[in-house]
Scaffold this active site. Structure first.
Site: not given
Length: 841
Positions: A578, A584, A690
């Site tokens: 990502k 993150k 996903k």
């Protein structure tokens, strides 16, 4: 059979000119058979490319096939557009600064239902569809989740029959192409169209003038009304470039209309003849820079100005197009809100609100109140972030210089809003403080326009993108606005298209699912729940596991080709791909990798679950700390991958230039999905969806859509860890000291010591000092050390479970089975019903 003989057997329907109005029956291409598609491919190689079809190159046959597919798409698109006018459909306009569609060929073949036909046709030319598809480059039109979400939504609009259009910018070079040199990210131009793209329709006939700079001329007309004219402006031309987006096997197609900047002074012959060759093209270069690169660096004022120009350029061109289409059917603006809705995908397009006001008041001569009523019934705003730095604001002096009339309009919107707030807003114990927070124009530290405030004031709907995120923006980000406009705030949890993210990228798994459920699940993803009983079937689990192993083998072949690393396919594939950002927490993952390394070194023969840890993602060019994390990942990889003690037990792989087509290889092979952002910072995330849809188990915090995934999948089928957002708030309020966590954890202390002592940067002493300073001396903003121990423990749980392949596979099936709620079809249906006021198929 030769080319002449094949042409004799063509049966294209003749064009019919029998009526006074030209009638087109779609006879521009052959039947969707192997023979018909072969003839179309050959025709385009010869007549469109000017090449010899006998030369069996992947390049020629990619373009021949793509153009044959495009023929079918334009047929669907024309019929779809005609139906909109015949039905007088309300139009949905999706304004987004970026899209991330990936490659188009395979997706379009699946949507047209001719994937297998194309595969067989190319096979008869002694070519493989996979090799031909590799010719295509990912479209450089976006960067991360925001752009990919927009592309998923266009897919669902087309599939659900929503009268939708996507508007944005047609970038020449995307964001950048990432290469790694000596462990460091290096940005190179993403020249994704250097060989052209067959999917684009350039509408060169229609070029709209977009104005910048200049001054405002005000006067009183003969009716005594104050009028304004934007004068002495610079002009740049906007050219529409259409990319068609097909619905899934439903005969519909919509378009993504992207704007390319063109100069109105292509070439100055006088300068050229005087020998000033650079001056002859200077204006063209200056004007067309607007659509060159996505998100140019805004560290300097010139970069900020370019970003503002980009945002205005594409919304101004889009509004011209929207109103042109509206005026084809209506003589007044009375029906505008009933026929048009404009969805603002984050704050980037928010300048559209004063632009529509400018058009209605200055050009269409409507009164302010009427224009404002129409405007606030047309726009809807989606917020995608809780990070203060991502809630855009523009210095007033910059807007006054670039868009002088818009600054006047923004000031007037703000003045009237604050007056309304005093007169009609709900009671507040501190009205002055409330006005300061809600004002569109901030006074400190410099006068600036808050684009999120503008979007909220000028829209009839404001939505978050996950239940947790929507609660956060109501309670913490925009609480004063929520108190004033509670009816405007909604939630629409993000979703992903199952067409690309399962049916296309994981065809073997999709086929296995279809054996048990039939193909209807592709339209109705909630039907995946019918897989739940099959999770207890040993034979089904064995086939599921075989598909995963085949996908791991394919990824291993790709990694070997791209990096030279030979991955252990028997190891757990642990994936963290990502955008690289501190919240993150790729850094937390790296700390765990070092911890595993230390455990192996201390006991090489101990019970260790082998794993390959994959990283991928780009850091913004000016984001120093994120780029340093990439350096650390590579430093750790150099040590781990070259140590004989870790061979086949631990590997670290960084895949450069992470993009959609790379994700389509990685996601089906993933077994453990890293979704470990600091709780309260991730708006939603779609990568989490996903991976789970393809059977990966998630290790993650209760952040973004992870919360809703845990509700659907069950926490027992995920590895949830770490402080909650509320707990972090309390920890911060009580005086968070990262040293406390370091001193009380021997593993963590050892890991940090190794980094500080240059174990992973022997040739560059002190390289990772800023990371250590950030973690220990600057407060550890994203609570990496606070969550370290819980994360390591959760990883240990994952390691133990992986040693039981039957149970791991059972939970993998359950993850896929419970992902129906996260289809973009559900998201778009929610938008259509609750915000846009349109129907779906």
């Amino acid at each position: 059979m030769g080319y002449k003989e094949e042409k004799k057997q063509q049966h294209s329907a003749p064009l019919d000119f029998s009526s006074s109005a030209f009638q087109w029956d779609g006879g521009l291409y052959e039947a969707d058979t192997v023979a018909g598609l072969k003839r179309d491919i050959i025709r385009h190689i010869v007549s469109s490319l000017g090449n010899d079809y006998a030369r069996r190159s992947e390049y020629n046959y990619y373009h021949g096939l793509a153009l044959a597919v495009r023929d079918r798409l334009i047929d669907q698109w024309i019929k779809t557009q005609r139906s909109y006018y015949e039905d007088e459909s309300k139009r949905v306009y999706y304004l987004s600064m970026e899209y991330l569609p990936g490659k188009s060929l395979l997706n379009n073949l699946h949507c047209l239902g001719i994937h297998d036909v194309a595969q067989q046709a190319l096979g008869e030319f002694d070519l493989r569809l996979e090799d031909v598809a590799e010719v295509e480059w990912d479209a450089g039109l976006g960067n991360g989740g925001l752009g990919r979400l927009a592309s998923c939504y266009l897919d669902s609009m087309a599939t659900l029959g929503v009268s939708g259009y996507g508007y944005g910018i047609r970038y020449d070079y995307g964001m950048f192409h990432q290469v790694i040199e000596n462990g460091a990210q290096v940005e190179q131009p993403d020249n994704w169209t250097k060989r052209g793209t067959p999917w684009e329709f350039d509408r060169t006939r229609f070029l709209d003038e977009i104005k910048f700079y200049g001054r405002v001329h005000s006067w009183v007309d003969n009716m005594g009304c104050l009028r304004h004219d934007w004068a002495d402006t610079e002009k740049i031309l906007a050219m529409a470039c259409d990319f068609l987006v097909p619905g899934f096997q439903n005969g519909e197609a919509i378009n993504m209309r992207l704007w390319a900047a063109r100069s109105d002074m292509e070439f100055n012959l006088e300068y050229f003849n005087s020998g000033d060759y650079m001056g002859a093209v200077e204006a063209k270069i200056r004007d067309e820079v607007i659509s060159k690169v996505l998100y140019p660096s805004d560290e300097e004022m010139a970069g900020k100005e370019l970003r503002l120009c980009q945002q205005y350029f594409f919304v101004a061109a889009s509004l011209k197009d929207i109103l042109r289409r509206y005026k084809k059917q209506f003589d007044t603006f009375d029906d505008l809100p009933e026929m048009v809705v404009i969805q603002l995908n984050d704050t980037h397009p928010a300048i559209a609100i004063p632009e529509l006001m400018r058009i209605l008041v200055d050009e269409e001569l409507l009164g302010w109140e009427t224009a404002w009523d129409l405007t606030t019934r047309v726009f809807a705003y989606t917020n995608h972030t809780v990070l203060p730095e991502a809630l855009e604001s523009w210095p007033c002096f910059l807007i006054e210089r670039v868009l002088p009339r818009h600054m006047q309009i923004i000031k007037e919107i703000n003045r009237r809003f604050l007056i309304w707030l005093d007169r009609e807003g709900p009671d507040h114990p501190d009205p002055g403080r409330r006005k300061e927070q809600l004002s569109i124009i901030a006074e400190h530290p410099e006068k600036a326009v808050r684009m999120a405030n503008l979007a909220i004031v000028g829209s009839f709907s404001v939505n978050g993108v996950a239940a947790m995120h929507s609660d956060i923006i109501k309670k913490y980000v925009f609480p004063e606005f929520y108190a004033v406009f509670p009816e405007r705030f909604k939630n629409v949890t993000n979703g992903i298209t199952p067409r690309r993210w399962l049916n296309q990228c994981n065809q073997e798994l999709a086929g296995l699912i279809s054996e048990r459920l039939s193909d209807g699940w592709i339209y109705h993803l909630e039907r995946l729940r019918e897989l739940i009983p099959h999770a207890e079937d040993p034979a089904f689990r064995a086939r599921w596991l075989a598909v995963k192993r085949a996908n791991k083998k394919r990824l291993t072949d790709y990694v070997r080709r791209k990096t030279g690393i030979e991955c252990n396919t028997d190891a757990m594939f642990d994936v963290h791909v990502k955008r690289i950002h501190e919240y993150k927490r790729q850094l937390l993952n790296v700390l765990h990798v070092i911890t595993l390394y230390n455990r192996i070194k201390s006991d090489p023969h101990g019970e260790i679950t082998p794993r390959v840890v994959f990283f991928g993602g780009k850091a913004a060019p000016g984001y120093v700390m994120a780029k340093l994390v990439i350096r650390l990942i590579h430093g750790v990889a150099d040590v781990v991958n070259n140590d004989p003690d870790t061979r086949d037990l631990l590997q670290v792989v960084f895949l450069p230039n992470y993009c959609v087509s790379q994700a389509e290889r990685i996601i089906p092979a993933t077994e453990l999905s890293q979704q470990i952002s600091t709780a309260g910072y991730e708006a939603s995330g779609t990568g989490n969806m996903k991976f789970a849809l393809n059977g990966a188990l998630t290790i993650g915090t209760l952040d973004g859509a992870n919360v809703e995934m845990a509700e659907e999948v069950g926490k027992e089928n995920m590895f949830i860890f770490g402080h909650t957002a509320e707990e972090l708030t309390t920890l911060r309020r009580n005086g968070y000291n990262p040293w406390d966590f370091c001193e009380n954890d021997g593993d963590l202390k050892q890991v940090l010591h190794m980094i500080s002592q240059d174990a992973f940067s022997p040739s560059a002493p002190g390289l990772f000092g800023p990371i250590m300073d950030d973690l220990l001396d600057r407060g550890d903003t994203f609570f990496v050390l606070a969550d370290y121990r819980a994360y390591v423990d959760a990883q240990e749980q994952a390691s133990w479970l992986y040693r039981d392949p039957k149970e791991w596979t059972r939970r993998s099936i359950l993850n896929t089975a419970c992902m129906g709620r996260f289809s973009s079809d559900r998201s778009v249906s929610d938008y259509a019903r609750e915000i846009w006021g349109v129907s779906t198929l």
